[in-house]
Design an enzyme around this catalytic site. Sequence first.
Site, PDB file in Angstrom:
ATOM      1  CG  ASN A   7      -1.839   1.153   1.281  1.00  0.00           C
ATOM      2  OD1 ASN A   7      -1.412   2.291   1.108  1.00  0.00           O
ATOM      3  ND2 ASN A   7      -3.116   0.909   1.503  1.00  0.00           N
ATOM      4  CG  HIS A  10       1.902   5.749   5.062  1.00  0.00           C
ATOM      5  ND1 HIS A  10       0.554   5.942   5.229  1.00  0.00           N
ATOM      6  CD2 HIS A  10       2.343   5.187   6.217  1.00  0.00           C
ATOM      7  CE1 HIS A  10       0.195   5.509   6.425  1.00  0.00           C
ATOM      8  NE2 HIS A  10       1.262   5.042   7.044  1.00  0.00           N
ATOM      9  CD  GLU A 151      -7.031  -6.447   2.692  1.00  0.00           C
ATOM     10  OE1 GLU A 151      -7.176  -6.154   1.486  1.00  0.00           O
ATOM     11  OE2 GLU A 151      -6.322  -5.770   3.466  1.00  0.00           O
TER      12      GLU A 151
HETATM   13  N1  PXP Z   1      -5.699  -3.364   3.838  1.00  0.00           N
HETATM   14  C1  PXP Z   1      -6.650  -2.410   3.896  1.00  0.00           C
HETATM   15  C2  PXP Z   1      -8.010  -2.726   3.411  1.00  0.00           C
HETATM   16  C3  PXP Z   1      -6.348  -1.121   4.379  1.00  0.00           C
HETATM   17  O1  PXP Z   1      -7.318  -0.183   4.448  1.00  0.00           O
HETATM   18  C4  PXP Z   1      -5.023  -0.840   4.782  1.00  0.00           C
HETATM   19  C5  PXP Z   1      -4.673   0.540   5.261  1.00  0.00           C
HETATM   20  O2  PXP Z   1      -4.836   1.450   4.234  1.00  0.00           O
HETATM   21  C6  PXP Z   1      -4.066  -1.861   4.685  1.00  0.00           C
HETATM   22  C7  PXP Z   1      -4.432  -3.116   4.226  1.00  0.00           C
HETATM   23  C8  PXP Z   1      -2.641  -1.638   5.081  1.00  0.00           C
HETATM   24  O3  PXP Z   1      -2.552  -1.412   6.450  1.00  0.00           O
HETATM   25  P1  PXP Z   1      -1.173  -0.976   7.088  1.00  0.00           P
HETATM   26  O4  PXP Z   1      -0.832   0.373   6.531  1.00  0.00           O
HETATM   27  O5  PXP Z   1      -1.450  -0.962   8.548  1.00  0.00           O
HETATM   28  O6  PXP Z   1      -0.152  -2.005   6.681  1.00  0.00           O
END
Ligand code: PXP
Length: 237
Positions: A7, A10, A151
């Site tokens: 992801n 950030h 998920e």
């Molecule tokens: N999966 C989903 C559906 C999310 O909303 C997020 C956060 O945006 C993540 C995974 C990733 O989470 P993290 O940033 O805590 O690894």
Amino acid sequence: MPELGVNIDHVATLRQARQTYEPDPVWAAALVELGGADCITLHLREDRRHILDRDLRVLRETVTVKLNLEMACAEEVLDIACRTRPDQATLVPERRQEVTTEGGLDIVGQQDRVTAVSRRLQQAGIRVSLFLDPDLCQIEVAAELGADAVELHTGQYALAKPGAAQQRELATLIVAGARIRELGMTLHAGHGLTYRNVGPVAVIEGMHELNIGHSIIARAVMVGLEKAVRQMKRLVS
Ligand code: PXP
């Protein structure tokens, strides 16, 4: 072996802190691919606090691995998704004040809406994954409404104290994961996973995709900062 979805929200958050052009999540996605990720994940939030429409558009053209769009069940973003056609959409709840996605989507309470959104996405050729707490009632409804994948929200596992409490949360994830697969859906997981806690989740039977953001971007800052300072030091001296 599960696929790794990274992801990159950030990276966009850092860019938006100055509303400038760097760091560019598109550039980051290329490096994430070079690092071996199987999937690029991004969340186009209704308030556009990090990822922008342009990012999704350009990423659709440049990403060569799977592109996974996290999105709320909102009409505007649904239209954008159907036009842009990511490979997969992950439906998440969205609250304006939250720092990050705080809990799974409550599909028991809004089955008709989630079904309608899922249908439109699937008709546009987009696989639908639902971000759910490891709750068997929610999982049954996901199967009824024809989701391709679930998920599992790993936040409670990630927050639990290592030891008995974390083992209990892991057991809940294992039971939920087995049910998801029994019902013919693909098993994904994510949220709060780190270099320390990912191992036991990665080996859950049939785990197909893990989505990880914060921990990887945090690590990238740490392993890249020294090099970045050396490059600037050379320029200023
Ligand atoms: N999966 C989903 C559906 C999310 O909303 C997020 C956060 O945006 C993540 C995974 C990733 O989470 P993290 O940033 O805590 O690894």
